[in-house]
Design a protein around this motif. Structure first.
Motif, short mmCIF file in Angstrom:
data_model
loop_
_atom_site.label_atom_id
_atom_site.label_comp_id
_atom_site.label_asym_id
_atom_site.label_seq_id
_atom_site.Cartn_x
_atom_site.Cartn_y
_atom_site.Cartn_z
N UNK A 1 0.83 -1.20 0.00
CA UNK A 1 0.00 0.00 0.00
C UNK A 1 0.87 1.25 0.00
N UNK A 2 1.91 1.26 0.84
CA UNK A 2 2.79 2.42 0.90
C UNK A 2 3.50 2.66 -0.42
N UNK A 3 3.95 1.59 -1.09
CA UNK A 3 4.61 1.74 -2.38
C UNK A 3 3.65 2.29 -3.43
N UNK A 4 2.43 1.78 -3.42
CA UNK A 4 1.39 2.29 -4.33
C UNK A 4 1.13 3.77 -4.05
N UNK A 5 1.00 4.12 -2.79
CA UNK A 5 0.77 5.51 -2.39
C UNK A 5 1.96 6.39 -2.77
N UNK A 6 3.17 5.85 -2.62
CA UNK A 6 4.37 6.58 -3.01
C UNK A 6 4.31 6.95 -4.50
N UNK A 7 3.80 6.03 -5.32
CA UNK A 7 3.62 6.32 -6.73
C UNK A 7 2.69 7.51 -6.94
N UNK A 8 1.59 7.56 -6.19
CA UNK A 8 0.68 8.70 -6.29
C UNK A 8 1.34 9.99 -5.84
#
Length: 116
Positions: free
Chosen positions: A47-54
């Protein structure tokens, strides 16, 4: 546009209050936890990696919108580090400055005018 602006103010308020409670209870040690979860290869990390992309896309978009000027890069850095509350405040201000013109909000005034 009014509903969009209400939505933006709600994001600022809810995340602001939530963040205040988290900081009061746990301090400001976000980065070690955030990147530690990514390093652990868990669902929290995913989730954090996905959010980092955003966050990266948000920062690059804000900098691009300002033609990668010094001010634009500073705003992009702020968007990356401050997340949804910053982006919501930025969009709220830009929606007012551009009188609800969605093309100008998304592209910046100069790019929007060049499209016409």
């Amino acid at each position: 546009m009014t509903l969009f602006r209400i939505f933006l103010v709600t994001i600022i308020a809810v995340i602001g209050v939530y963040t205040g409670i988290v900081v009061a209870n746990h301090g400001v040690g976000l980065y070690p936890i955030f990147f530690g979860d990514i390093a652990d290869m868990t669902w929290n990390g995913q989730f954090n990696l996905d959010f980092l992309g955003f966050l990266i896309m948000s920062g690059v978009w804000v900098a691009w919108r300002h033609a990668f000027s010094v001010g634009g890069i500073i705003l992009g850095f702020a968007a990356f580090n401050l997340g949804a509350p910053f982006l919501a405040a930025y969009l709220l201000i830009e929606s007012i400055r551009n009188k609800g013109d969605s093309a100008a909000i998304l592209l910046g005034k100069a790019r929007a005018e060049n499209r016409r």
